[in-house]
Enzyme design. Structure first.
Site, mmCIF file in Angstrom:
data_model
loop_
_atom_site.group_PDB
_atom_site.id
_atom_site.type_symbol
_atom_site.label_atom_id
_atom_site.label_comp_id
_atom_site.label_asym_id
_atom_site.label_seq_id
_atom_site.Cartn_x
_atom_site.Cartn_y
_atom_site.Cartn_z
ATOM 1 C CB VAL A 164 -0.922 -0.050 1.265
ATOM 2 C CG1 VAL A 164 -1.810 1.195 1.403
ATOM 3 C CG2 VAL A 164 -1.883 -1.321 1.288
ATOM 4 C CG ASP A 165 3.647 2.709 3.222
ATOM 5 O OD1 ASP A 165 2.804 3.599 3.332
ATOM 6 O OD2 ASP A 165 4.259 1.990 4.104
ATOM 7 C CB VAL A 166 5.230 0.318 -2.920
ATOM 8 C CG1 VAL A 166 5.689 0.532 -4.494
ATOM 9 C CG2 VAL A 166 6.295 -0.157 -2.152
#
Length: 396
Positions: A164-166
């Protein structure tokens, strides 16, 4: 491509730094501002290389690093002055948190109306969850991703990277590029509001649309695909391989290689929809056949027949693939503290040779004097006073 674009990076950990690394790979000048304690990922390890965390190293190339104490009035003033000269600001503070330092979009856009300001939070600037913190693992659980990941008879499973961060960092970089293009027409910037939760939901693609349309939650299928069969990891005599049979003609050739041509003529398996409906009967038959021979023999025969298949590699094995060297996707980078240092390159690098790791990730406070001297015209004596007062820090 972004030469001349100046990015004030107030973010840390992963989504924000990944976003600004993309912009740095494309040629922007990134000013990574850290607190005196540094980006949290500097302490995330092992592994460390000569004291440098590999986590931090992975998302901070092509940046210049400076340490400024926002809790010091003089430090906050320096960052506001940098914001007046910046094209882009990226931050991932809690909602409205930067306003106390005079660094909100509303405050900064008054003196720099051309500023493109990207805020990355767990849930965005609005809504009942706006003030909640957001962490990748928690968002994987909340968004439904974890519930659909793992073996059918196993527990919910987190992905091996902070997916999700990427993806949020990638979406942020895309939105910033769009806003910079818009600014060429309008002359003004804008506030970009990106939420990890929103990105996770939007990135569910086919699974999200199916759940929205039917109200049925996706099942955990391990490596298998909900809508295509066979499309999963399977076991050969000496290891694992993936097969990706995307249409009926490929299945006919796949079955023939296995010596099971009768399957493609069987009404239960002749079409993909039939194979999906009858996967529980079909997959064990395929699996039994694959276990009779070594993995590489199967892969060679599938390749000759035009059937997509590949080994299930470890990450070191993937990095050693000849394709990696041919595309220049791993390259040495000069790092003053880490000898023989290499990095995985930007995926833009094969197309644009300058989109690569030109500069190693900065050490804590490495460019404080350089950036403040160049951008704000501070003299060595003035910088010495700021260091003595604790408003800024320098390397060493």
């Amino acid at each position: 491509m972004l030469n001349g674009i100046k990015v004030l990076d107030l973010s840390r950990v992963l989504a924000g730094p990944y976003c600004t690394q993309i912009l740095g790979d494309l040629g922007a000048d990134i000013w990574k501002v850290e607190s005196p304690r540094g980006d949290e990922t500097r302490a995330w390890g092992p592994p460390f290389l000569e004291g440098e965390s590999t986590y931090y190293l992975s998302v901070n190339r092509n940046k210049r690093g400076l340490v400024v104490n926002l809790k010091d009035d003089a430090g906050a003033s320096l960052v506001r002055r940098l914001a007046e000269r910046a094209d882009v600001l990226v931050e991932n503070f809690k909602t409205d948190d930067l306003a106390r330092y005079g660094l909100s979009y509303g405050q900064l856009s008054e003196s720099n109306p051309r500023l493109v300001y990207a805020s990355i939070t767990g849930f965005g600037q609005t809504g009942p969850r706006a003030n909640e913190p957001g962490y990748d693992a928690a968002i994987q659980g909340l968004s439904g991703l974890m519930a659909m990941t793992g073996e059918a008879d196993g527990p919910p499973t987190k992905l091996g990277v902070a997916w999700v961060d990427v993806l949020t960092g990638t979406h942020a970089a895309t939105a910033i590029l769009g806003a910079l293009f818009e600014r060429e027409r309008t002359g003004t910037g804008r506030h970009i509001d990106l939420a990890l939760f929103d990105v996770a939901l939007a990135s569910m693609v086919n699974q999200g649309q199916a759940a929205l349309s039917t109200g049925v939650a996706p099942e955990r299928l391990g490596t298998a695909h909900p809508s295509i069969v066979p499309y999963q990891a399977m076991q050969a005599a000496d290891g694992w391989l993936t097969v990706a049979v995307g249409n009926d003609r490929q299945f006919e050739r796949f079955a023939a290689v296995l010596g099971l041509s009768e399957l493609s003529a069987d009404g239960r398996y002749a079409t993909n929809s039939a194979r999906v409906a009858n996967r529980e009967a079909l997959v064990p038959v395929l699996q039994d056949a694959l276990r009779t021979r070594p993995r590489d023999e199967w892969i060679a025969e599938f390749a000759a027949a035009g059937v997509p298949a590949s080994p299930v590699n470890s990450l070191p094995e993937a990095l050693a693939d000849p394709q990696v060297a041919a595309r220049g996707m791993v390259a040495p980078v000069v790092h003053e503290a880490v000898p023989d240092f290499s990095m995985i390159q930007s995926p833009f690098a094969p197309t644009m040779g300058n989109a690569s790791a030109r500069h190693a990730p900065p050490r804590l406070g490495e460019h404080t004097r350089e950036v403040l001297g160049e951008e704000l015209g501070l003299t060595p004596a003035a910088l010495d006073e700021l260091v003595a007062s604790g408003a800024v820090s320098v390397m060493g």
